[in-house]
Design a protein around this motif. Sequence first.
Motif, PDB file in Angstrom:
ATOM      1  N   GLU A  96       0.837  -1.203   0.000  1.00 37.16           N
ATOM      2  CA  GLU A  96       0.000   0.000   0.000  1.00 37.16           C
ATOM      3  C   GLU A  96       0.873   1.256   0.000  1.00 37.16           C
ATOM      4  OE1 GLU A  96      -3.524   2.283   0.002  1.00 37.16           O
ATOM      5  OE2 GLU A  96      -3.080   0.186  -0.522  1.00 37.16           O
ATOM      6  N   SER A  97       1.957   1.242   0.783  1.00 32.29           N
ATOM      7  CA  SER A  97       2.879   2.379   0.781  1.00 32.29           C
ATOM      8  C   SER A  97       3.506   2.560  -0.590  1.00 32.29           C
ATOM      9  CB  SER A  97       3.987   2.164   1.834  1.00 32.29           C
ATOM     10  OG  SER A  97       3.455   2.159   3.143  1.00 32.29           O
ATOM     11  N   ARG A 146       2.142   1.714  -3.467  1.00 35.18           N
ATOM     12  CA  ARG A 146       1.112   2.228  -4.365  1.00 35.18           C
ATOM     13  C   ARG A 146       0.941   3.736  -4.207  1.00 35.18           C
ATOM     14  NH1 ARG A 146      -4.065   3.535  -4.450  1.00 35.18           N
ATOM     15  NH2 ARG A 146      -4.339   3.148  -2.204  1.00 35.18           N
ATOM     16  N   LYS A 147       1.084   4.218  -2.964  1.00 36.53           N
ATOM     17  CA  LYS A 147       0.930   5.641  -2.691  1.00 36.53           C
ATOM     18  C   LYS A 147       2.209   6.434  -2.949  1.00 36.53           C
ATOM     19  CE  LYS A 147      -2.557   5.025   0.959  1.00 36.53           C
ATOM     20  NZ  LYS A 147      -2.833   5.217   2.416  1.00 36.53           N
ATOM     21  N   GLU A 166       4.861   6.246  -1.048  1.00 31.58           N
ATOM     22  CA  GLU A 166       5.380   6.675   0.259  1.00 31.58           C
ATOM     23  C   GLU A 166       6.510   5.752   0.708  1.00 31.58           C
ATOM     24  OE1 GLU A 166       1.065   8.279   1.978  1.00 31.58           O
ATOM     25  OE2 GLU A 166       1.971   6.436   2.763  1.00 31.58           O
TER      26      GLU A 166
END
Length: 351
Positions: free
Chosen positions: A7-8, A10-11, A13
């Motif tokens: 998820e990080s 994908r963002k 980050e």
Amino acid sequence: MLRAMCESSRKGEPVVVPEMLTYAMANMIGQVILSRRVFVTKGSESNEFKDMVVELMTSAGLFNIGDFIPSIAWMDLQGIEGEMKKLHKRWDVLLTKMMKEHEETAYERKGKPDFLDIIMDNRENSAGERLSLTNVKALLLNLFTAGTDTSSSIIEWALAEILKNPKILNKAHEEMDKVIGRNRRLEEFDILKLPYLQAICKETFRKHPSTPLNLPRVSTQPCEINGYYIPKNTRLSVNIWAIGRDPDVWGNPLDFTPERFLSGRFAKIDPRGNDFELIPFGAGRRICAGTRMGIVLVEYILGTLLHSFDWMLPPGTGELNMDESFGLALQKTVPLSAMVRPRLAPTAYVS
């Protein structure tokens, strides 16, 4: 943890590695001890847990004048004892909460006791000696602190060294793609087929031991070693950090070179306390009780992270800071942040 890292990615980050590792490991140990995750979501509570672990390990490693001049210990000249008492109260609140929640869910584990259930059911031995609640809390504290901070710091150091030398990452990826492929995650049984991964772990144990001075030993009787007279009750600290960087033993000891464990005199060396050149967990009868679990955790989690992602430094990052903060455990002064990119089939991150 892998899903959160995806998820990080994908963002766009960066991943703060020690926060992720401590959160995951605390939950893994919680599953063994309490039959549940300690932290349901990553947030302020898990970050406070990480801070408390680091503070405990740092404070426990400080030089305390009172330890060496007992007559003035009561004065607490450096304020170390006072700070430790404050920290003790915070830990007591957390452990009391864990034990209360565990007791309230006892009916869910009927016939399937976990570690704490067994301890609580067998608090009295055949001699009539009984474990107090304070004893049980101390045991839980040992398990959580020794099982989270030490292993997570080793993995963090390994990833930092690999980010400094991408050739190591490429070589690890080649080995894993050949043995495991990219359609599934690494499993524990794969580790024996991954000698380069094992070599990376051994090199990290050598250069960045989690407990640089091990835990102190005290002589129970006077003795003589190599011509030196050692009185009774002498406190001894074994400098594991210096042993791993001794130039008389290790060629170019400041270099991070996993290949040194693949051939030659160090090919069969083992970190389990049998080879005194590499004793990250100590040796002898007082070796760390979690040695086997610690090695498996480091190999399995580090291997999973390397196999699952491409690792890069965040944009604009200059030279990676490799400064050490001394304590009972050896921390990176600046926590490692990195960008990750998934490299396995999407289904590998689902289960």
